[in-house]
Design a protein around this motif. Structure first.
Motif, PDB file in Angstrom:
ATOM      1  N   PHE A  81      20.459 101.414  13.156  1.00 50.13           N
ATOM      2  CA  PHE A  81      21.789 102.234  13.719  1.00 50.13           C
ATOM      3  C   PHE A  81      21.826 101.623  14.967  1.00 50.13           C
ATOM      4  O   PHE A  81      21.149 101.120  15.604  1.00 50.13           O
ATOM      5  N   ARG A  82      23.452 102.285  15.739  1.00 48.73           N
ATOM      6  CA  ARG A  82      23.581 101.888  17.095  1.00 48.73           C
ATOM      7  C   ARG A  82      23.792 103.100  17.797  1.00 48.73           C
ATOM      8  O   ARG A  82      24.210 104.015  17.021  1.00 48.73           O
ATOM      9  N   ARG A  83      23.436 103.388  19.057  1.00 51.65           N
ATOM     10  CA  ARG A  83      23.904 104.440  19.757  1.00 51.65           C
ATOM     11  C   ARG A  83      24.466 104.185  20.954  1.00 51.65           C
ATOM     12  O   ARG A  83      24.235 103.652  21.827  1.00 51.65           O
ATOM     13  N   ASP A  84      25.923 104.560  21.128  1.00 53.92           N
ATOM     14  CA  ASP A  84      26.622 104.389  22.214  1.00 53.92           C
ATOM     15  C   ASP A  84      26.667 105.626  23.143  1.00 53.92           C
ATOM     16  O   ASP A  84      25.560 106.459  22.768  1.00 53.92           O
ATOM     17  N   GLU A  85      27.363 105.670  24.128  1.00 53.77           N
ATOM     18  CA  GLU A  85      27.292 106.947  25.058  1.00 53.77           C
ATOM     19  C   GLU A  85      27.405 108.155  24.282  1.00 53.77           C
ATOM     20  O   GLU A  85      26.886 109.240  24.646  1.00 53.77           O
ATOM     21  N   TRP A  86      28.429 108.095  23.497  1.00 52.56           N
ATOM     22  CA  TRP A  86      28.765 109.288  22.898  1.00 52.56           C
ATOM     23  C   TRP A  86      28.387 109.599  21.260  1.00 52.56           C
ATOM     24  O   TRP A  86      28.366 110.710  20.928  1.00 52.56           O
ATOM     25  N   LYS A  87      28.262 108.587  20.621  1.00 54.80           N
ATOM     26  CA  LYS A  87      27.855 108.767  19.383  1.00 54.80           C
ATOM     27  C   LYS A  87      26.786 107.873  18.663  1.00 54.80           C
ATOM     28  O   LYS A  87      26.588 106.604  19.158  1.00 54.80           O
ATOM     29  N   THR A  88      26.174 108.303  17.504  1.00 61.60           N
ATOM     30  CA  THR A  88      25.226 107.419  16.903  1.00 61.60           C
ATOM     31  C   THR A  88      25.762 106.886  15.534  1.00 61.60           C
ATOM     32  O   THR A  88      26.500 107.933  15.057  1.00 61.60           O
ATOM     33  N   LYS A  89      25.663 105.609  15.314  1.00 59.64           N
ATOM     34  CA  LYS A  89      26.321 105.487  14.258  1.00 59.64           C
ATOM     35  C   LYS A  89      25.294 104.482  13.152  1.00 59.64           C
ATOM     36  O   LYS A  89      24.616 103.416  13.858  1.00 59.64           O
ATOM     37  N   SER A  90      24.886 105.072  12.077  1.00 59.70           N
ATOM     38  CA  SER A  90      24.105 104.395  10.960  1.00 59.70           C
ATOM     39  C   SER A  90      24.918 103.267  10.387  1.00 59.70           C
ATOM     40  O   SER A  90      26.045 103.413   9.900  1.00 59.70           O
ATOM     41  N   PHE A  91      24.309 102.224   9.995  1.00 59.96           N
ATOM     42  CA  PHE A  91      24.769 101.245   9.191  1.00 59.96           C
ATOM     43  C   PHE A  91      24.282 101.277   7.751  1.00 59.96           C
ATOM     44  O   PHE A  91      25.207 101.561   6.934  1.00 59.96           O
ATOM     45  N   ALA A  92      22.884 101.178   7.596  1.00 53.77           N
ATOM     46  CA  ALA A  92      22.506 101.533   6.295  1.00 53.77           C
ATOM     47  C   ALA A  92      20.853 101.551   6.248  1.00 53.77           C
ATOM     48  O   ALA A  92      20.308 101.423   7.381  1.00 53.77           O
ATOM     49  N   ALA A  93      20.432 102.082   5.266  1.00 56.32           N
ATOM     50  CA  ALA A  93      18.882 102.395   5.355  1.00 56.32           C
ATOM     51  C   ALA A  93      18.199 101.500   4.064  1.00 56.32           C
ATOM     52  O   ALA A  93      18.970 101.083   3.322  1.00 56.32           O
ATOM     53  N   ASN A  94      17.040 101.528   4.217  1.00 52.68           N
ATOM     54  CA  ASN A  94      16.285 100.718   3.369  1.00 52.68           C
ATOM     55  C   ASN A  94      16.555  99.346   3.191  1.00 52.68           C
ATOM     56  O   ASN A  94      16.674  99.009   2.036  1.00 52.68           O
ATOM     57  N   LEU A  95      16.910  98.688   4.212  1.00 48.47           N
ATOM     58  CA  LEU A  95      17.271  97.270   4.116  1.00 48.47           C
ATOM     59  C   LEU A  95      15.969  96.398   4.167  1.00 48.47           C
ATOM     60  O   LEU A  95      14.992  96.481   4.375  1.00 48.47           O
ATOM     61  N   ASP A  96      16.084  95.183   3.312  1.00 48.91           N
ATOM     62  CA  ASP A  96      15.326  94.222   3.385  1.00 48.91           C
ATOM     63  C   ASP A  96      15.216  93.183   4.465  1.00 48.91           C
ATOM     64  O   ASP A  96      14.679  92.567   5.005  1.00 48.91           O
ATOM     65  N   GLN A  97      16.650  93.082   4.795  1.00 44.20           N
ATOM     66  CA  GLN A  97      17.004  92.114   5.803  1.00 44.20           C
ATOM     67  C   GLN A  97      18.424  92.416   6.537  1.00 44.20           C
ATOM     68  O   GLN A  97      19.103  93.101   5.584  1.00 44.20           O
ATOM     69  N   LEU A  98      18.565  91.902   7.679  1.00 40.07           N
ATOM     70  CA  LEU A  98      19.814  91.738   8.443  1.00 40.07           C
ATOM     71  C   LEU A  98      20.372  90.309   8.320  1.00 40.07           C
ATOM     72  O   LEU A  98      19.434  89.592   8.764  1.00 40.07           O
ATOM     73  N   ILE A  99      21.656  90.283   7.812  1.00 43.36           N
ATOM     74  CA  ILE A  99      22.226  88.899   8.014  1.00 43.36           C
ATOM     75  C   ILE A  99      23.261  89.155   8.983  1.00 43.36           C
ATOM     76  O   ILE A  99      24.158  89.882   8.877  1.00 43.36           O
ATOM     77  N   VAL A 100      23.111  88.533  10.328  1.00 40.95           N
ATOM     78  CA  VAL A 100      24.175  88.388  11.096  1.00 40.95           C
ATOM     79  C   VAL A 100      25.014  87.203  10.928  1.00 40.95           C
ATOM     80  O   VAL A 100      24.625  85.973  11.120  1.00 40.95           O
TER      81      VAL A 100
END
Ligand code: GTP
Ligand code: MG
Ligand code: ZN
Length: 299
Positions: free
Chosen positions: A69-88
């Motif tokens: 997840f990411r957290r900006d000044e005003w809100k937290t945004k979840s991307f996803a859970a239970n991941l094996d990897q991140l591909i940027v």
């Protein structure tokens, strides 16, 4: 003893607002809503749910292995859970923001999710400059894979398949890099929308508005997760002091600092500043460190 009925298990494969699509073990997909007001499940969650007519009610979210997840000044945004990897996923064109890339990698590191970088559009001349910008990442031990998802799809598939097999991989990247192209290539029945239309309209809008889980194989062992683009990648879930440990190139040299609580900004005997001086930490990485440090320290 509980006298509740045994609840069904399911996997959250899409989410939008308070609507979730839950996949059952036999592959059926059910539209579900969370019980009560709170809606705190995300794609990748394992849930217990109960049928209610044609739809379902999510009663319980199983404990997560991890959560990106990411957290900006005003809100937290979840991307996803239970991941094996991140591909940027980045591309030769449009030019990527190195700050966004670094932030995604820091978020993954802090969630203990392995990450790799895929550089797309190797058929374009701008690939050389993009490759150079990624050198610090390759040097710090992150795998960087070059592909041309559209221009050389067979080669791309051959390279990527072994890296993605039997894993759940979240694909993150700026708009226009080829996320939808990647998913259409590797998840044959994905209805991911390739941005031809938005390109034709020259609107520059994100074509993906919800996070979505795509199976790559009929056996449902390998998955790609597509997620909407973002403008900002805040890391306010972190303390400034945690930052060096989440950046492998800085971490290595921070061991040499004279002071245990060195901020690597101005202290004498700083191993990070010395490494920067010697060219062992790139200027762009150090600039990004300072940028995020100041953001986190100024709260
Ligand atoms: N030259 C070149 N163009 C490519 C390649 N792969 C994808 N593209 C093009 O890049 C553009 C963007 O691709 P998409 O797959 O829609 O990108 P996206 O990341 O899903 O973009 P958003 O949905 O806006 O976030 C499209 O016009 C593709 O045809 C490639 O290997 N080479
Ligand atoms: Mg897309
Ligand atoms: Zn230091």
């Amino acid at each position: 003893m509980s006298h509740h009925v045994e609840l069904d298990v399911g996997l959250v494969v899409a989410g939008h607002g308070r609507h979730y699509v839950v996949e059952t073990p036999d592959g059926a997909r059910v539209l579900c809503h969370p019980r009560g007001k709170k809606s705190d499940c995300v794609v990748g969650d394992r849930v217990r749910w109960q049928a209610s007519g044609d739809e379902g009610v999510i009663e319980h979210v199983e404990p997560r292995r991890n959560l990106l997840f990411r957290r900006d000044e005003w809100k937290t945004k979840s991307f996803a859970a239970n991941l094996d990897q991140l591909i940027v996923l980045v591309a030769a064109d449009p030019t990527f923001s190195e700050s966004q890339l670094a932030r995604a990698l820091i978020a993954a590191e802090s969630a203990s999710i392995p990450a790799r970088i895929v550089l797309n559009k190797s058929d374009l001349p701008a690939i050389a400059a993009a490759r150079d910008r990624l050198l610090p990442y390759a040097r710090m031990g992150i795998d960087v894979h070059e592909v041309a998802l559209k221009a050389a799809p067979d080669a791309a598939r051959a390279l990527l398949m072994p890296l993605l097999a039997r894993r759940a991989s979240l694909v993150l990247g700026p708009s226009g890099t080829g996320k939808s192209t990647l998913i259409n290539l590797l998840a044959p029945d994905a209805r991911a929308q390739v941005g031809e239309i938005s390109q034709a309209l020259n609107s520059g809008r994100h074509t993906t508005t919800t996070t979505q889980w795509y199976w790559m194989d009929p056996e449902r062992t390998s998955a790609l997760i597509d997620s909407p683009g973002f403008q900002e990648f805040g890391l306010r879930q972190l303390d400034a002091q945690q930052l060096p440990a989440l950046m492998p190139d800085l971490r290595e040299h921070a061991k040499a600092c004279r002071f245990y609580n060195c901020t690597h900004l101005h202290e004498p005997g700083c191993g990070v500043l010395a490494a920067l001086e010697r060219g062992e930490i790139s200027e762009s990485r150090y600039r990004i460190y300072r940028e995020i440090f100041e953001e986190l320290a100024s709260r």
